[in-house]
Design a protein around this motif. Sequence first.
Motif, PDB file in Angstrom:
ATOM      1  N   ILE A   1     -52.198  -9.003 146.346  1.00  0.00           N
ATOM      2  CA  ILE A   1     -52.340  -8.892 144.890  1.00  0.00           C
ATOM      3  C   ILE A   1     -51.057  -9.312 144.175  1.00  0.00           C
ATOM      4  O   ILE A   1     -51.091  -9.975 143.131  1.00  0.00           O
ATOM      5  CB  ILE A   1     -52.727  -7.451 144.504  1.00  0.00           C
ATOM      6  N   SER A   2     -49.914  -8.963 144.749  1.00  0.00           N
ATOM      7  CA  SER A   2     -48.629  -9.261 144.098  1.00  0.00           C
ATOM      8  C   SER A   2     -48.390 -10.754 143.919  1.00  0.00           C
ATOM      9  O   SER A   2     -47.638 -11.166 143.035  1.00  0.00           O
ATOM     10  CB  SER A   2     -47.481  -8.650 144.902  1.00  0.00           C
ATOM     11  N   LYS A   3     -49.019 -11.574 144.740  1.00  0.00           N
ATOM     12  CA  LYS A   3     -48.806 -13.019 144.663  1.00  0.00           C
ATOM     13  C   LYS A   3     -49.431 -13.629 143.421  1.00  0.00           C
ATOM     14  O   LYS A   3     -48.991 -14.686 142.955  1.00  0.00           O
ATOM     15  CB  LYS A   3     -49.363 -13.695 145.923  1.00  0.00           C
ATOM     16  N   ASP A   4     -50.446 -12.968 142.872  1.00  0.00           N
ATOM     17  CA  ASP A   4     -51.112 -13.463 141.668  1.00  0.00           C
ATOM     18  C   ASP A   4     -50.907 -12.560 140.454  1.00  0.00           C
ATOM     19  O   ASP A   4     -50.941 -13.030 139.326  1.00  0.00           O
ATOM     20  CB  ASP A   4     -52.617 -13.607 141.936  1.00  0.00           C
ATOM     21  N   HIS A   5     -50.691 -11.264 140.717  1.00  0.00           N
ATOM     22  CA  HIS A   5     -50.570 -10.295 139.622  1.00  0.00           C
ATOM     23  C   HIS A   5     -49.423  -9.323 139.916  1.00  0.00           C
ATOM     24  O   HIS A   5     -49.664  -8.137 140.197  1.00  0.00           O
ATOM     25  CB  HIS A   5     -51.887  -9.529 139.445  1.00  0.00           C
ATOM     26  N   PRO A   6     -48.194  -9.793 139.862  1.00  0.00           N
ATOM     27  CA  PRO A   6     -47.069  -8.905 140.173  1.00  0.00           C
ATOM     28  C   PRO A   6     -47.014  -7.667 139.298  1.00  0.00           C
ATOM     29  O   PRO A   6     -46.614  -6.593 139.747  1.00  0.00           O
ATOM     30  CB  PRO A   6     -45.841  -9.799 139.961  1.00  0.00           C
ATOM     31  N   GLU A   7     -47.449  -7.795 138.055  1.00  0.00           N
ATOM     32  CA  GLU A   7     -47.386  -6.666 137.135  1.00  0.00           C
ATOM     33  C   GLU A   7     -48.297  -5.527 137.581  1.00  0.00           C
ATOM     34  O   GLU A   7     -47.998  -4.345 137.339  1.00  0.00           O
ATOM     35  CB  GLU A   7     -47.741  -7.112 135.707  1.00  0.00           C
ATOM     36  N   VAL A   8     -49.411  -5.855 138.239  1.00  0.00           N
ATOM     37  CA  VAL A   8     -50.330  -4.823 138.733  1.00  0.00           C
ATOM     38  C   VAL A   8     -49.645  -3.983 139.801  1.00  0.00           C
ATOM     39  O   VAL A   8     -49.721  -2.744 139.802  1.00  0.00           O
ATOM     40  CB  VAL A   8     -51.617  -5.467 139.292  1.00  0.00           C
ATOM     41  N   VAL A   9     -48.957  -4.642 140.711  1.00  0.00           N
ATOM     42  CA  VAL A   9     -48.269  -3.929 141.787  1.00  0.00           C
ATOM     43  C   VAL A   9     -47.068  -3.163 141.239  1.00  0.00           C
ATOM     44  O   VAL A   9     -46.804  -2.026 141.659  1.00  0.00           O
ATOM     45  CB  VAL A   9     -47.849  -4.909 142.901  1.00  0.00           C
ATOM     46  N   ILE A  10     -46.349  -3.741 140.307  1.00  0.00           N
ATOM     47  CA  ILE A  10     -45.213  -3.042 139.692  1.00  0.00           C
ATOM     48  C   ILE A  10     -45.691  -1.749 139.026  1.00  0.00           C
ATOM     49  O   ILE A  10     -45.066  -0.682 139.183  1.00  0.00           O
ATOM     50  CB  ILE A  10     -44.511  -3.948 138.656  1.00  0.00           C
ATOM     51  N   ASN A  11     -46.786  -1.810 138.298  1.00  0.00           N
ATOM     52  CA  ASN A  11     -47.313  -0.609 137.634  1.00  0.00           C
ATOM     53  C   ASN A  11     -47.756   0.437 138.647  1.00  0.00           C
ATOM     54  O   ASN A  11     -47.592   1.640 138.422  1.00  0.00           O
ATOM     55  CB  ASN A  11     -48.467  -0.986 136.713  1.00  0.00           C
ATOM     56  N   LEU A  12     -48.302  -0.020 139.760  1.00  0.00           N
ATOM     57  CA  LEU A  12     -48.729   0.914 140.806  1.00  0.00           C
ATOM     58  C   LEU A  12     -47.521   1.586 141.445  1.00  0.00           C
ATOM     59  O   LEU A  12     -47.557   2.781 141.771  1.00  0.00           O
ATOM     60  CB  LEU A  12     -49.556   0.168 141.858  1.00  0.00           C
ATOM     61  N   ILE A  13     -46.448   0.839 141.640  1.00  0.00           N
ATOM     62  CA  ILE A  13     -45.213   1.423 142.181  1.00  0.00           C
ATOM     63  C   ILE A  13     -44.681   2.504 141.244  1.00  0.00           C
ATOM     64  O   ILE A  13     -44.313   3.602 141.678  1.00  0.00           O
ATOM     65  CB  ILE A  13     -44.145   0.333 142.398  1.00  0.00           C
ATOM     66  N   LYS A  14     -44.664   2.217 139.966  1.00  0.00           N
ATOM     67  CA  LYS A  14     -44.175   3.189 138.980  1.00  0.00           C
ATOM     68  C   LYS A  14     -45.027   4.459 138.996  1.00  0.00           C
ATOM     69  O   LYS A  14     -44.513   5.572 138.834  1.00  0.00           O
ATOM     70  CB  LYS A  14     -44.194   2.569 137.583  1.00  0.00           C
ATOM     71  N   LYS A  15     -46.316   4.295 139.207  1.00  0.00           N
ATOM     72  CA  LYS A  15     -47.230   5.440 139.185  1.00  0.00           C
ATOM     73  C   LYS A  15     -47.099   6.299 140.444  1.00  0.00           C
ATOM     74  O   LYS A  15     -47.137   7.537 140.368  1.00  0.00           O
ATOM     75  CB  LYS A  15     -48.662   4.940 139.037  1.00  0.00           C
ATOM     76  N   TRP A  16     -46.911   5.653 141.609  1.00  0.00           N
ATOM     77  CA  TRP A  16     -47.024   6.365 142.878  1.00  0.00           C
ATOM     78  C   TRP A  16     -45.696   6.610 143.596  1.00  0.00           C
ATOM     79  O   TRP A  16     -45.655   7.390 144.558  1.00  0.00           O
ATOM     80  CB  TRP A  16     -47.941   5.580 143.818  1.00  0.00           C
ATOM     81  N   LYS A  17     -44.635   5.951 143.177  1.00  0.00           N
ATOM     82  CA  LYS A  17     -43.372   6.062 143.911  1.00  0.00           C
ATOM     83  C   LYS A  17     -42.918   7.520 144.032  1.00  0.00           C
ATOM     84  O   LYS A  17     -42.980   8.283 143.070  1.00  0.00           O
ATOM     85  CB  LYS A  17     -42.276   5.235 143.232  1.00  0.00           C
ATOM     86  N   ASP A  18     -42.499   7.865 145.242  1.00  0.00           N
ATOM     87  CA  ASP A  18     -42.002   9.197 145.606  1.00  0.00           C
ATOM     88  C   ASP A  18     -43.091  10.254 145.696  1.00  0.00           C
ATOM     89  O   ASP A  18     -42.792  11.454 145.772  1.00  0.00           O
ATOM     90  CB  ASP A  18     -40.898   9.666 144.636  1.00  0.00           C
ATOM     91  N   ALA A  19     -44.357   9.827 145.716  1.00  0.00           N
ATOM     92  CA  ALA A  19     -45.434  10.796 145.938  1.00  0.00           C
ATOM     93  C   ALA A  19     -45.347  11.377 147.338  1.00  0.00           C
ATOM     94  O   ALA A  19     -45.642  12.545 147.562  1.00  0.00           O
ATOM     95  CB  ALA A  19     -46.797  10.136 145.719  1.00  0.00           C
ATOM     96  N   SER A  20     -44.944  10.539 148.304  1.00  0.00           N
ATOM     97  CA  SER A  20     -44.747  10.993 149.678  1.00  0.00           C
ATOM     98  C   SER A  20     -44.022   9.892 150.445  1.00  0.00           C
ATOM     99  O   SER A  20     -43.898   8.759 149.970  1.00  0.00           O
ATOM    100  CB  SER A  20     -46.087  11.298 150.364  1.00  0.00           C
ATOM    101  N   LYS A  21     -43.566  10.228 151.633  1.00  0.00           N
ATOM    102  CA  LYS A  21     -42.901   9.238 152.490  1.00  0.00           C
ATOM    103  C   LYS A  21     -43.866   8.110 152.851  1.00  0.00           C
ATOM    104  O   LYS A  21     -43.491   6.925 152.831  1.00  0.00           O
ATOM    105  CB  LYS A  21     -42.382   9.920 153.759  1.00  0.00           C
TER     106      LYS A  21
END
Length: 368
Positions: free
Chosen positions: A207-227
């Motif tokens: 997905i990041s290859k065509d829509h980097p913003e989608v993956v960036i938003n997902l990282i912001k939402k989920w980062k540090d939820a768990s290892k």
Amino acid sequence: MADLLKNLYGDTFFKQYCTALTTVIPSFDEDAFDKVVHTDEWEAMELKQRMKHLTQVTDQILPIKYTDKVATIIDIIGALRSQGVGDQNFIYTFLIDIIPLHGLQDIETSISAIEKITSFTSFEFAGRLFFVHHPDRMMNQMKIWARHTNPHVRRYASEGCRPRLPWGLQLKQFVLDPSPIIPVLELMMEDDSEYVRKSVANNLNDISKDHPEVVINLIKKWKDASKNTNWILKHGARTLLKSGHSEALSLFGTSTETPCTIQEFVLDKDKIQLDDEIKMTFSLQNDATEDAQFRLEYVIHFVKQRGQTSKKIFKISESQIAAKATKVMTKTHKFSDLSTRKHYTGLHTIALVVNGVQKGISTFHLEA
């Protein structure tokens, strides 16, 4: 020299497969089947040709009715398992290619078949056409399978809908709009199976290859939820990180703005031959007034067959370096042909990449 993959379909395979067919199909005639399989063209067939041929000749001995075909295939798999054939094998992939040949018009039977069979040999390639013909039904099923007790089925929930599955049919509707995939992946963002997590990360990377913003938003939402979640997100962002995407780098603790200096970047040889190794040595100085995290990579511009070049990025490490401190590093790269890369003679360029920014460059010759 390693044996060719097409030779997996030799005497041992044939005996094993015919034993299973004899167990399941009372009318099975091994001699007649042998003649249909081993035509005059068999020896010249490559791997994919042999697999397609086996799909066709197997289909001919199965019942005509689709639901009966599926039931017989499942029974054949059971007979193979009883002989010790393990799950997630490659050799019997041809068997499941029968499902999309007949099952696109009977989606419910096909979905049931996929759930039962994907543990034995992954349905990730055979199932692509179902997403083309029944995208909504399949994506609803992916949400159900994302919570399945079997990790093979959960993995298929991710792997099956990858937009750019290597060697598989590209799912163009998801390349254009990956939004139907995201709710499925979020259900597996903390999965306890590494096998599943790798697939979720690979889907995100697609997905990041065509829509980097989608993956960036997902990282912001989920980062540090768990290892486990952090591993998925970082591995899923690897193309963004390798390309020096500043926001992706920042989210994982590095910055293109961190001042640094590469010193004494040297190669241990300037001429090599195929299967030789080349060793890089360099010093990285953190010029900042505080400790900083550095993502270190190197990029090689490989010479191609017609003289053009193609670059490939390789990771070295991620290192924490104290303010104003210097760290000496070495990295070795071996130039051997792979199934995915063939090397050609000529002048190659190699460069260091620090936090997504190229910092040092050198050249060497690959000789005949």
